[in-house]
Design a protein around this motif. Sequence first.
Motif, PDB file in Angstrom:
ATOM      1  N   ARG A 282      10.968  14.264 -47.588  1.00 25.02           N
ATOM      2  CA  ARG A 282      11.860  13.562 -46.664  1.00 25.02           C
ATOM      3  C   ARG A 282      13.173  13.333 -47.378  1.00 25.02           C
ATOM      4  O   ARG A 282      13.189  12.779 -48.475  1.00 25.02           O
ATOM      5  CB  ARG A 282      11.273  12.221 -46.242  1.00 25.02           C
ATOM      6  CG  ARG A 282      10.136  12.356 -45.291  1.00 25.02           C
ATOM      7  CD  ARG A 282      10.147  11.189 -44.291  1.00 25.02           C
ATOM      8  NE  ARG A 282       9.366  11.496 -43.130  1.00 25.02           N
ATOM      9  CZ  ARG A 282       9.809  12.127 -42.049  1.00 25.02           C
ATOM     10  NH1 ARG A 282      11.041  12.509 -41.973  1.00 25.02           N
ATOM     11  NH2 ARG A 282       9.030  12.359 -41.029  1.00 25.02           N
TER      12      ARG A 282
ATOM     13  N   ILE B  14      16.213  11.163 -47.465  1.00 26.87           N
ATOM     14  CA  ILE B  14      16.544   9.824 -46.986  1.00 26.87           C
ATOM     15  C   ILE B  14      18.038   9.782 -46.681  1.00 26.87           C
ATOM     16  O   ILE B  14      18.871   9.953 -47.572  1.00 26.87           O
ATOM     17  CB  ILE B  14      16.171   8.748 -48.032  1.00 26.87           C
ATOM     18  CG1 ILE B  14      14.712   8.911 -48.490  1.00 26.87           C
ATOM     19  CG2 ILE B  14      16.457   7.359 -47.499  1.00 26.87           C
ATOM     20  CD1 ILE B  14      13.683   8.815 -47.409  1.00 26.87           C
TER      21      ILE B  14
ATOM     22  N   SER C 272      15.664   9.432 -41.839  1.00 24.79           N
ATOM     23  CA  SER C 272      15.316  10.468 -42.800  1.00 24.79           C
ATOM     24  C   SER C 272      15.041  11.745 -42.024  1.00 24.79           C
ATOM     25  O   SER C 272      14.846  11.718 -40.810  1.00 24.79           O
ATOM     26  CB  SER C 272      14.094  10.066 -43.630  1.00 24.79           C
ATOM     27  OG  SER C 272      12.950   9.986 -42.818  1.00 24.79           O
TER      28      SER C 272
ATOM     29  N   ALA D 175       7.054   5.549 -56.136  1.00 25.69           N
ATOM     30  CA  ALA D 175       7.418   4.686 -55.007  1.00 25.69           C
ATOM     31  C   ALA D 175       6.137   4.164 -54.364  1.00 25.69           C
ATOM     32  O   ALA D 175       5.034   4.593 -54.690  1.00 25.69           O
ATOM     33  CB  ALA D 175       8.256   5.462 -53.996  1.00 25.69           C
TER      34      ALA D 175
ATOM     35  N   ARG E 100       3.878   7.769 -53.225  1.00 21.52           N
ATOM     36  CA  ARG E 100       5.063   8.599 -53.026  1.00 21.52           C
ATOM     37  C   ARG E 100       5.846   8.671 -54.334  1.00 21.52           C
ATOM     38  O   ARG E 100       5.702   7.818 -55.201  1.00 21.52           O
ATOM     39  CB  ARG E 100       5.976   8.017 -51.944  1.00 21.52           C
ATOM     40  CG  ARG E 100       5.300   7.823 -50.621  1.00 21.52           C
ATOM     41  CD  ARG E 100       5.291   9.123 -49.854  1.00 21.52           C
ATOM     42  NE  ARG E 100       4.749   8.916 -48.528  1.00 21.52           N
ATOM     43  CZ  ARG E 100       3.762   9.647 -48.035  1.00 21.52           C
ATOM     44  NH1 ARG E 100       3.209  10.588 -48.739  1.00 21.52           N
ATOM     45  NH2 ARG E 100       3.332   9.424 -46.822  1.00 21.52           N
ATOM     46  N   THR E 101       6.683   9.682 -54.434  1.00 18.06           N
ATOM     47  CA  THR E 101       7.572   9.835 -55.587  1.00 18.06           C
ATOM     48  C   THR E 101       8.969  10.117 -55.061  1.00 18.06           C
ATOM     49  O   THR E 101       9.146  10.934 -54.153  1.00 18.06           O
ATOM     50  CB  THR E 101       7.102  10.998 -56.496  1.00 18.06           C
ATOM     51  OG1 THR E 101       5.791  10.692 -56.967  1.00 18.06           O
ATOM     52  CG2 THR E 101       8.023  11.178 -57.672  1.00 18.06           C
ATOM     53  N   MET E 102       9.944   9.435 -55.625  1.00 14.15           N
ATOM     54  CA  MET E 102      11.335   9.625 -55.242  1.00 14.15           C
ATOM     55  C   MET E 102      12.031  10.498 -56.277  1.00 14.15           C
ATOM     56  O   MET E 102      11.859  10.298 -57.485  1.00 14.15           O
ATOM     57  CB  MET E 102      12.056   8.279 -55.147  1.00 14.15           C
ATOM     58  CG  MET E 102      11.391   7.274 -54.219  1.00 14.15           C
ATOM     59  SD  MET E 102      11.191   7.833 -52.519  1.00 14.15           S
ATOM     60  CE  MET E 102      12.884   7.876 -51.968  1.00 14.15           C
TER      61      MET E 102
ATOM     62  N   GLU F  92      15.923  11.710 -57.126  1.00 17.46           N
ATOM     63  CA  GLU F  92      17.343  11.510 -56.830  1.00 17.46           C
ATOM     64  C   GLU F  92      18.136  12.590 -57.557  1.00 17.46           C
ATOM     65  O   GLU F  92      18.004  12.763 -58.772  1.00 17.46           O
ATOM     66  CB  GLU F  92      17.774  10.128 -57.308  1.00 17.46           C
ATOM     67  CG  GLU F  92      19.197   9.786 -56.954  1.00 17.46           C
ATOM     68  CD  GLU F  92      19.539   8.367 -57.364  1.00 17.46           C
ATOM     69  OE1 GLU F  92      20.663   8.179 -57.858  1.00 17.46           O
ATOM     70  OE2 GLU F  92      18.692   7.465 -57.202  1.00 17.46           O
TER      71      GLU F  92
ATOM     72  N   GLN G 198      11.981  11.982 -50.860  1.00 15.93           N
ATOM     73  CA  GLN G 198      10.670  11.346 -51.017  1.00 15.93           C
ATOM     74  C   GLN G 198       9.597  12.429 -50.887  1.00 15.93           C
ATOM     75  O   GLN G 198       9.585  13.182 -49.914  1.00 15.93           O
ATOM     76  CB  GLN G 198      10.467  10.288 -49.945  1.00 15.93           C
ATOM     77  CG  GLN G 198       9.151   9.558 -50.046  1.00 15.93           C
ATOM     78  CD  GLN G 198       8.998   8.592 -48.897  1.00 15.93           C
ATOM     79  OE1 GLN G 198       8.856   9.018 -47.746  1.00 15.93           O
ATOM     80  NE2 GLN G 198       9.041   7.312 -49.194  1.00 15.93           N
TER      81      GLN G 198
ATOM     82  N   ASP H 252       5.282  13.406 -51.450  1.00 19.77           N
ATOM     83  CA  ASP H 252       3.913  12.943 -51.633  1.00 19.77           C
ATOM     84  C   ASP H 252       3.585  13.230 -53.100  1.00 19.77           C
ATOM     85  O   ASP H 252       3.664  14.381 -53.552  1.00 19.77           O
ATOM     86  CB  ASP H 252       2.989  13.718 -50.698  1.00 19.77           C
ATOM     87  CG  ASP H 252       1.553  13.245 -50.766  1.00 19.77           C
ATOM     88  OD1 ASP H 252       1.100  12.805 -51.847  1.00 19.77           O
ATOM     89  OD2 ASP H 252       0.870  13.335 -49.744  1.00 19.77           O
TER      90      ASP H 252
END
Length: 141
Positions: free
Chosen positions: A11, A13, A19, A85, A89-91, A93, A104, A106
């Motif tokens: 996703r 964001i 999103s 997250a 979840r894992t972000m 950047e 974002q 999984d």
Amino acid sequence: MRTVEETVQARLILSSHRSVRLRVGLSYLPEDPLAVRMAFPAEFSLDDPAERRGSEDIVWVFARQLLSAGLELPSGAGDVHVRPAVGRRTMVELRAPEGTALLQFDAADLRRFLWRSRLVVPEGEEHLHLDADRALAQLLG
């Protein structure tokens, strides 16, 4: 040795309430054992729309260890940051002069990809797969 490739959903964001879902290609090349690649469809580029028509995917290359560490603790410096997250979840950047993208994932998708990459080149054995002569030739162009 074989390349590890996987396509996962992420996703992008856009704001706290918006999103968009996109596909992300993950790849690991044993001839570049310290790095992973994330490829995004060109339509998600921050470049001028006229410049991206017919463009190939946008590819970010960064350390495999950064992706691995970021699954557990906030990690990264510079252009790429990875952090866990809420809700498995894992972000990720990504920072560029044109702007910042926050994605974002999984965490299970990223863990599976890393596990598959470690079957090809185990963590800690990357140095056995480095080709210094080839890397120098590429650097000097």
